[in-house]
Design an enzyme around this catalytic site. Sequence first.
Site, mmCIF file in Angstrom:
data_model
loop_
_atom_site.group_PDB
_atom_site.id
_atom_site.type_symbol
_atom_site.label_atom_id
_atom_site.label_comp_id
_atom_site.label_asym_id
_atom_site.label_seq_id
_atom_site.Cartn_x
_atom_site.Cartn_y
_atom_site.Cartn_z
ATOM 1 N N SER A 208 -13.223 -19.573 4.406
ATOM 2 C CA SER A 208 -14.512 -19.352 5.058
ATOM 3 C C SER A 208 -15.285 -20.622 5.367
ATOM 4 O O SER A 208 -16.109 -20.629 6.273
ATOM 5 C CB SER A 208 -15.381 -18.435 4.193
ATOM 6 O OG SER A 208 -15.666 -19.039 2.943
ATOM 7 N N HIS A 236 -12.499 -12.883 5.843
ATOM 8 C CA HIS A 236 -12.735 -13.551 7.121
ATOM 9 C C HIS A 236 -11.531 -13.434 8.047
ATOM 10 O O HIS A 236 -11.234 -14.342 8.831
ATOM 11 C CB HIS A 236 -13.110 -15.018 6.886
ATOM 12 C CG HIS A 236 -14.453 -15.183 6.256
ATOM 13 N ND1 HIS A 236 -15.623 -15.212 6.982
ATOM 14 C CD2 HIS A 236 -14.822 -15.286 4.956
ATOM 15 C CE1 HIS A 236 -16.654 -15.350 6.164
ATOM 16 N NE2 HIS A 236 -16.195 -15.399 4.938
ATOM 17 N N LYS A 267 -18.508 -7.563 6.859
ATOM 18 C CA LYS A 267 -18.451 -8.596 7.897
ATOM 19 C C LYS A 267 -18.068 -7.950 9.228
ATOM 20 O O LYS A 267 -18.908 -7.377 9.902
ATOM 21 C CB LYS A 267 -17.503 -9.721 7.465
ATOM 22 C CG LYS A 267 -18.044 -10.509 6.269
ATOM 23 C CD LYS A 267 -17.148 -11.636 5.856
ATOM 24 C CE LYS A 267 -17.798 -12.532 4.805
ATOM 25 N NZ LYS A 267 -18.147 -11.839 3.553
#
Length: 421
Positions: A208, A236, A267
């Site tokens: 990340s 991610h 996310k």
Amino acid sequence: MWRGAAVRLLRGGGAGRSRAASGAAVAEFRRRLENELENIRGAGTWKSERIIASRQGPHVRLTSGGTGILNFCANNYLGLSSHPEVIRAAVEALEKFGAGLSSVRFICGTQSIHKDLEEKIARFHQREDAILYACCFDANAGIFEALLTPEDAVLSDELNHASIIDGIRLCKANKYRYKHMDMEDLEAKLQDAQKHRLRLVATDGAFSMDGDIAPLREICELAQKYDALVFIDECHATGFLGPNGRGTDELLGVMDKVTIINSTLGKALGGAAGGYTTGPKPLIEFLRQRSRPYLFSNSLPPAVVGCASKALDLLMDSNAIAQSMAAKTQRFRSKMMAAGFTISGKDHPICPVMLGDARLATVMAEDMLDRGIYVIGFSYPVVPKGKARIRVQISAVHSDEDIDRCVEAFIEVGRKHGALP
């Protein structure tokens, strides 16, 4: 009578001395904290919180003023945080299933929507089963301690996310840390770990802070050679890496070689909250019995479950959103490097603009906001000392014009502060 009065007096005096001692301790405690906070400010690593007065999206409004601020620092990779269908699904789940369960899962905290979402996650990742957590930090805190014993070994990339590091600290396994994405070092550690019963290689799929992608093909080859299991954190990567957005294991063609996946719903998949583990069914059943964050935390609220479920529906119905990321990412990276900036990582929408100096990262981020671009400077302890940066994150809902405007602002601010010639 006089004896009772004396006892009361002594007790009162004792309480007074105790309060005085306690007051001195609190004062010393406050002094130490204030000194430490002043040191953080002096080092230029103070982290302020900007207050958003609108929905999350490519354009936001801040309470400090200004409308139409371009947001380039959210984990909203697919732009689903404010997608109308995602919001509608959350509202419908709220109305049908209530605000929350007021319970952990095994008591009275499991609704049909929780089981439906777990089945959907497993199907998306092409795994046997899945288990929900309040966040992926909890998923990482809950797996290593439950799974690994003093007879086992865990081998962790040195730049793994803090949640993986903290989760590993909780377990009693033998701990090995290999150099970042260094396969020679990992092999040496695997050779040394042969004396242990079980070996688990733990890595972020996408890192990340640096925007680089783990060499999963090579990791899986070594795991097979040395009879180890592979664990990846896909926070991610889930939703946008790989042909169908399934993550780094799909991107690199090793879906059948990765044993355990932890990831997030907070996310790309709606942006609300929630995390999960997906993998072999016996592992998931074991975690339901032994994973402490799962056993001792409230169930995910229905609205969160609803929006995450709808986000997965949108993603599984079409890969068009996920596929749009590559061109936008390449546009930003190529233009920034052509201007003279150093961009860490490769082919990932996390695009760290490397600056080195913490103060420089902070002041440049503030000047970017003055130009209508919302980015944040990252410095120690979030990243190593001397490696401060501004982390830019590209979203599927950024337009080419948005990206070009961001690059132009970076060039202007970079020249002003000497980051560019």
